[in-house]
Motif scaffolding. Structure first.
Motif, PDB file in Angstrom:
ATOM      1  N   GLN A  99     -37.309  20.931 -30.144  1.00 22.06           N
ATOM      2  CA  GLN A  99     -37.328  22.361 -30.423  1.00 22.06           C
ATOM      3  C   GLN A  99     -38.754  22.869 -30.601  1.00 22.06           C
ATOM      4  N   LEU A 100     -39.572  22.127 -31.343  1.00 20.74           N
ATOM      5  CA  LEU A 100     -40.958  22.555 -31.533  1.00 20.74           C
ATOM      6  C   LEU A 100     -41.710  22.529 -30.210  1.00 20.74           C
ATOM      7  N   GLY A 105     -44.448  25.782 -26.014  1.00 18.29           N
ATOM      8  CA  GLY A 105     -44.615  26.305 -24.655  1.00 18.29           C
ATOM      9  C   GLY A 105     -44.380  27.799 -24.580  1.00 18.29           C
ATOM     10  N   ASP A 106     -43.355  28.288 -25.271  1.00 19.68           N
ATOM     11  CA  ASP A 106     -43.074  29.724 -25.279  1.00 19.68           C
ATOM     12  C   ASP A 106     -44.210  30.497 -25.944  1.00 19.68           C
ATOM     13  N   THR A 107     -44.802  29.918 -26.994  1.00 18.42           N
ATOM     14  CA  THR A 107     -45.910  30.588 -27.680  1.00 18.42           C
ATOM     15  C   THR A 107     -47.092  30.760 -26.737  1.00 18.42           C
ATOM     16  N   LEU A 108     -47.413  29.722 -25.970  1.00 17.58           N
ATOM     17  CA  LEU A 108     -48.521  29.825 -25.023  1.00 17.58           C
ATOM     18  C   LEU A 108     -48.238  30.892 -23.968  1.00 17.58           C
ATOM     19  N   ILE A 109     -47.003  30.955 -23.498  1.00 14.67           N
ATOM     20  CA  ILE A 109     -46.648  31.970 -22.503  1.00 14.67           C
ATOM     21  C   ILE A 109     -46.820  33.366 -23.082  1.00 14.67           C
ATOM     22  N   GLN A 110     -46.368  33.567 -24.318  1.00 13.37           N
ATOM     23  CA  GLN A 110     -46.510  34.876 -24.962  1.00 13.37           C
ATOM     24  C   GLN A 110     -47.982  35.226 -25.179  1.00 13.37           C
ATOM     25  N   LEU A 111     -48.789  34.241 -25.552  1.00  9.76           N
ATOM     26  CA  LEU A 111     -50.223  34.499 -25.712  1.00  9.76           C
ATOM     27  C   LEU A 111     -50.857  34.891 -24.386  1.00  9.76           C
ATOM     28  N   SER A 112     -50.445  34.255 -23.300  1.00  7.74           N
ATOM     29  CA  SER A 112     -51.008  34.589 -21.982  1.00  7.74           C
ATOM     30  C   SER A 112     -50.627  35.992 -21.547  1.00  7.74           C
ATOM     31  N   ARG A 113     -49.580  36.558 -22.166  1.00  9.83           N
ATOM     32  CA  ARG A 113     -49.153  37.929 -21.858  1.00  9.83           C
ATOM     33  C   ARG A 113     -49.695  38.930 -22.874  1.00  9.83           C
ATOM     34  N   ALA A 114     -50.696  38.499 -23.617  1.00 10.05           N
ATOM     35  CA  ALA A 114     -51.420  39.360 -24.569  1.00 10.05           C
ATOM     36  C   ALA A 114     -50.610  39.701 -25.806  1.00 10.05           C
ATOM     37  N   GLN A 115     -49.574  38.927 -26.092  1.00  4.73           N
ATOM     38  CA  GLN A 115     -48.852  39.082 -27.362  1.00  4.73           C
ATOM     39  C   GLN A 115     -49.365  37.995 -28.307  1.00  4.73           C
ATOM     40  N   VAL A 116     -49.811  38.406 -29.483  1.00  5.06           N
ATOM     41  CA  VAL A 116     -50.505  37.467 -30.356  1.00  5.06           C
ATOM     42  C   VAL A 116     -49.791  37.255 -31.682  1.00  5.06           C
ATOM     43  N   GLU A 117     -49.691  38.295 -32.504  1.00  2.00           N
ATOM     44  CA  GLU A 117     -49.275  38.115 -33.889  1.00  2.00           C
ATOM     45  C   GLU A 117     -47.850  37.572 -34.027  1.00  2.00           C
ATOM     46  N   VAL A 118     -46.893  38.154 -33.332  1.00  2.00           N
ATOM     47  CA  VAL A 118     -45.502  37.709 -33.495  1.00  2.00           C
ATOM     48  C   VAL A 118     -45.318  36.265 -33.036  1.00  2.00           C
ATOM     49  N   PRO A 119     -45.773  35.873 -31.824  1.00  2.00           N
ATOM     50  CA  PRO A 119     -45.587  34.471 -31.442  1.00  2.00           C
ATOM     51  C   PRO A 119     -46.305  33.485 -32.363  1.00  2.00           C
ATOM     52  N   LEU A 120     -47.459  33.871 -32.900  1.00  2.00           N
ATOM     53  CA  LEU A 120     -48.146  32.982 -33.832  1.00  2.00           C
ATOM     54  C   LEU A 120     -47.336  32.780 -35.107  1.00  2.00           C
ATOM     55  N   ARG A 121     -46.787  33.874 -35.628  1.00  2.00           N
ATOM     56  CA  ARG A 121     -45.995  33.752 -36.855  1.00  2.00           C
ATOM     57  C   ARG A 121     -44.756  32.896 -36.611  1.00  2.00           C
ATOM     58  N   ILE A 122     -44.100  33.081 -35.475  1.00  2.00           N
ATOM     59  CA  ILE A 122     -42.910  32.291 -35.170  1.00  2.00           C
ATOM     60  C   ILE A 122     -43.279  30.817 -35.036  1.00  2.00           C
ATOM     61  N   PHE A 123     -44.388  30.527 -34.357  1.00  2.00           N
ATOM     62  CA  PHE A 123     -44.783  29.126 -34.215  1.00  2.00           C
ATOM     63  C   PHE A 123     -45.087  28.507 -35.573  1.00  2.00           C
ATOM     64  N   GLU A 124     -45.799  29.231 -36.426  1.00  2.00           N
ATOM     65  CA  GLU A 124     -46.102  28.701 -37.760  1.00  2.00           C
ATOM     66  C   GLU A 124     -44.825  28.379 -38.528  1.00  2.00           C
ATOM     67  N   ILE A 125     -43.849  29.280 -38.457  1.00  2.00           N
ATOM     68  CA  ILE A 125     -42.584  29.058 -39.168  1.00  2.00           C
ATOM     69  C   ILE A 125     -41.868  27.826 -38.617  1.00  2.00           C
ATOM     70  N   GLU A 126     -41.837  27.677 -37.297  1.00  2.00           N
ATOM     71  CA  GLU A 126     -41.162  26.523 -36.696  1.00  2.00           C
ATOM     72  C   GLU A 126     -41.906  25.226 -37.023  1.00  2.00           C
ATOM     73  N   LEU A 127     -43.230  25.283 -37.036  1.00  2.00           N
ATOM     74  CA  LEU A 127     -44.006  24.094 -37.389  1.00  2.00           C
ATOM     75  C   LEU A 127     -43.749  23.705 -38.844  1.00  2.00           C
ATOM     76  N   LEU A 128     -43.756  24.685 -39.728  1.00  2.00           N
ATOM     77  CA  LEU A 128     -43.477  24.405 -41.140  1.00  2.00           C
ATOM     78  C   LEU A 128     -42.086  23.803 -41.318  1.00  2.00           C
ATOM     79  N   SER A 129     -41.124  24.312 -40.580  1.00  2.00           N
ATOM     80  CA  SER A 129     -39.771  23.766 -40.656  1.00  2.00           C
ATOM     81  C   SER A 129     -39.748  22.311 -40.201  1.00  2.00           C
TER      82      SER A 129
END
Length: 221
Positions: A99-100, A105-129
């Motif tokens: 899952q992580l 991979g999804d976070t990198l795709i979102q970053l490449s599309r110029a979306q930053v804050e939301v994908p970063l927060r989601i990745f941090e939450i999933e990593l913490l989990s």
């Protein structure tokens, strides 16, 4: 062969490289001999790899790109380096987490599309989990939900506890519920999630600063 992303690499001896990979089977530390400067061993390139037998230092036997490098530059590049550094610093080796891997991979795709804050927060939450910090920021230790109209401090290791009205560094119960529900489009929720995630990550990272964060701060006006 399995899918992988390069998290970090550094020279090893004269012609080899030590490589940190993220795979569905977890973080893998391996050595590639004679190809230490191979362009494929760059971050943000989707790969297929073949690893040697499991031991202290695995051989990276084969590597193929399965797509072009994701275009990250300026702030987005440092954000990508940030999540890579978190993975290297915090993820145990050979601890499977498909899952992580998918979220990464999804976070990198979102970053490449110029979306930053939301994908970063989601990745941090999933990593913490994945690291065992899966408790709800919207529940007290006894399992009861926080009250919308009360204020709470959130301890990075044990969760919310009641705070006096207007207390410094406190959050309303309503905000905590919205963070837990990932309602990041609501006012104040994204900033609260950033502060909460940073506190929980700091408890795991210790006193050594993140190099990627220092680099990002250096380019910001």
């Amino acid at each position: 062969m399995q899918t992988a992303w390069v998290l970090h690499r550094r020279p090893y001896r004269e012609t080899s490289a030590l490589v940190e990979l993220l795979t569905a089977d977890g973080r893998q530390r391996c050595v590639i001999r004679g190809k230490g400067r191979d362009a494929l061993l760059s971050p943000f390139v989707p790969l297929m790899v073949e690893l040697g037998p499991l031991r202290d230092l695995r051989n990276l036997k084969q590597i193929e790109a399965v797509g072009p490098a994701l275009g990250l530059n300026d702030q987005r590049l440092f954000c990508g380096l940030y999540i890579n550094e978190l993975c290297v610093r915090l993820l145990p080796e050979q601890d499977p987490n498909p899952q992580l891997m998918a979220v990464y991979g999804d976070t990198l795709i979102q970053l490449s599309r110029a979306q930053v804050e939301v994908p970063l927060r989601i990745f941090e939450i999933e990593l913490l989990s994945a690291l065992g910090f899966s408790w709800s920021v919207a529940e007290l230790e006894d399992g009861l939900a926080v009250n919308d109209n009360e204020n709470y401090w959130v301890h990075p290791e044990t969760g919310p506890r009641r705070a006096p009205a207007g207390a410094t560094d406190s959050y309303s119960g309503q905000i905590l519920k919205q963070v837990q529900a990932r309602e990041f489009d609501r006012p104040g929720v994204l900033l609260a999630a950033k502060r909460l995630n940073r506190a929980r990550l700091a408890a795991l990272l210790g006193t050594k600063p993140l190099q990627s964060r220092q680099l990002l701060q250096g380019i910001q006006p």
